[in-house]
Design an enzyme around this catalytic site. Sequence first.
Site, short mmCIF file in Angstrom:
data_model
loop_
_atom_site.label_atom_id
_atom_site.label_comp_id
_atom_site.label_asym_id
_atom_site.label_seq_id
_atom_site.Cartn_x
_atom_site.Cartn_y
_atom_site.Cartn_z
N ASP A 60 -35.73 -31.10 12.80
CA ASP A 60 -35.31 -30.80 14.17
C ASP A 60 -35.88 -29.46 14.60
O ASP A 60 -35.87 -28.49 13.84
CB ASP A 60 -33.78 -30.78 14.26
CG ASP A 60 -33.29 -30.56 15.67
OD1 ASP A 60 -33.64 -31.37 16.55
OD2 ASP A 60 -32.56 -29.59 15.91
N HIS B 63 -38.33 -40.18 21.50
CA HIS B 63 -37.57 -38.95 21.82
C HIS B 63 -38.49 -37.79 22.18
O HIS B 63 -38.27 -37.11 23.18
CB HIS B 63 -36.68 -38.59 20.64
CG HIS B 63 -35.89 -37.33 20.83
ND1 HIS B 63 -34.98 -37.17 21.85
CD2 HIS B 63 -35.91 -36.14 20.15
CE1 HIS B 63 -34.45 -35.96 21.79
NE2 HIS B 63 -35.00 -35.32 20.77
#
Length: 263
Positions: A108, A177
């Site tokens: 992330d 995403h």
Amino acid sequence: MSGDAFAAIDRILDQLPQDRGVFGIGAAFAKKLGLTIPGLRELAPLSAKAALAAKPHDVLLWVSADSAGEAFDRADLLMGAARYDFRVAEQCAMFRYRDNRDLTGFVDGTENPVGEEAQRAAIIASGPLAGGSFAFVQRFLHDREKFSKLHANEQDDVIGRSKIENVELEGAPEWAHIKRVDQKAWDPPKMILRKSMPWGDMTRAGLQFIAFTHELERIDTLLGRMIGADGTADALLSYTRAETGAYYFCPATKNGRPDLGAL
């Protein structure tokens, strides 16, 4: 709240770690205090092809530490200072997972700005709010079982990166995403500084999304793309959902502590 509001806030700030603490104030509470914070507003629930929740609060307090026990002690001191004037509406204990990975297994924050670029993205450069930053906080609950049933290549397509190598996919689908939240898709880029961390246990878990920016319009743009305001929603929202969401203003510091005086 009872008593003098600013005195109550001062008691909290006395216990906020100078190097490991964040204080933010919500729009409605700022208005009650008579503070002028241009650009700050409450986050509204969003819905198009997908939905994102909003749940504003008066104050944001975030402490970090090198161990869970130390973080607990720091939070406990804050609660001791706040308990007579505030009530805890929500709390979330976060942790670092592996090599900065989300609980989906993917790294992330790969495209996070660093150094001066991070400062330009997060910190307000001039005006009455100079040195401060707007914070966006939203807790996501992952459907880890549903996501785990996808084949490895399907998971990669949802994120737009390879899980193992952490490399952006060539020809990633538009609903991936990273395609929906690509901060460099604009000219100039709409960079934000992300500080998200996983949360949870064996029954419920997800990502506490935290980002800092010098203008909330950047967050608005990214959220609009996630929910599919342009007709294409973020595929990741089929496997996670927002339970909360709020905007805050984090004032600049003076002598090591947040300073509300300039407001």
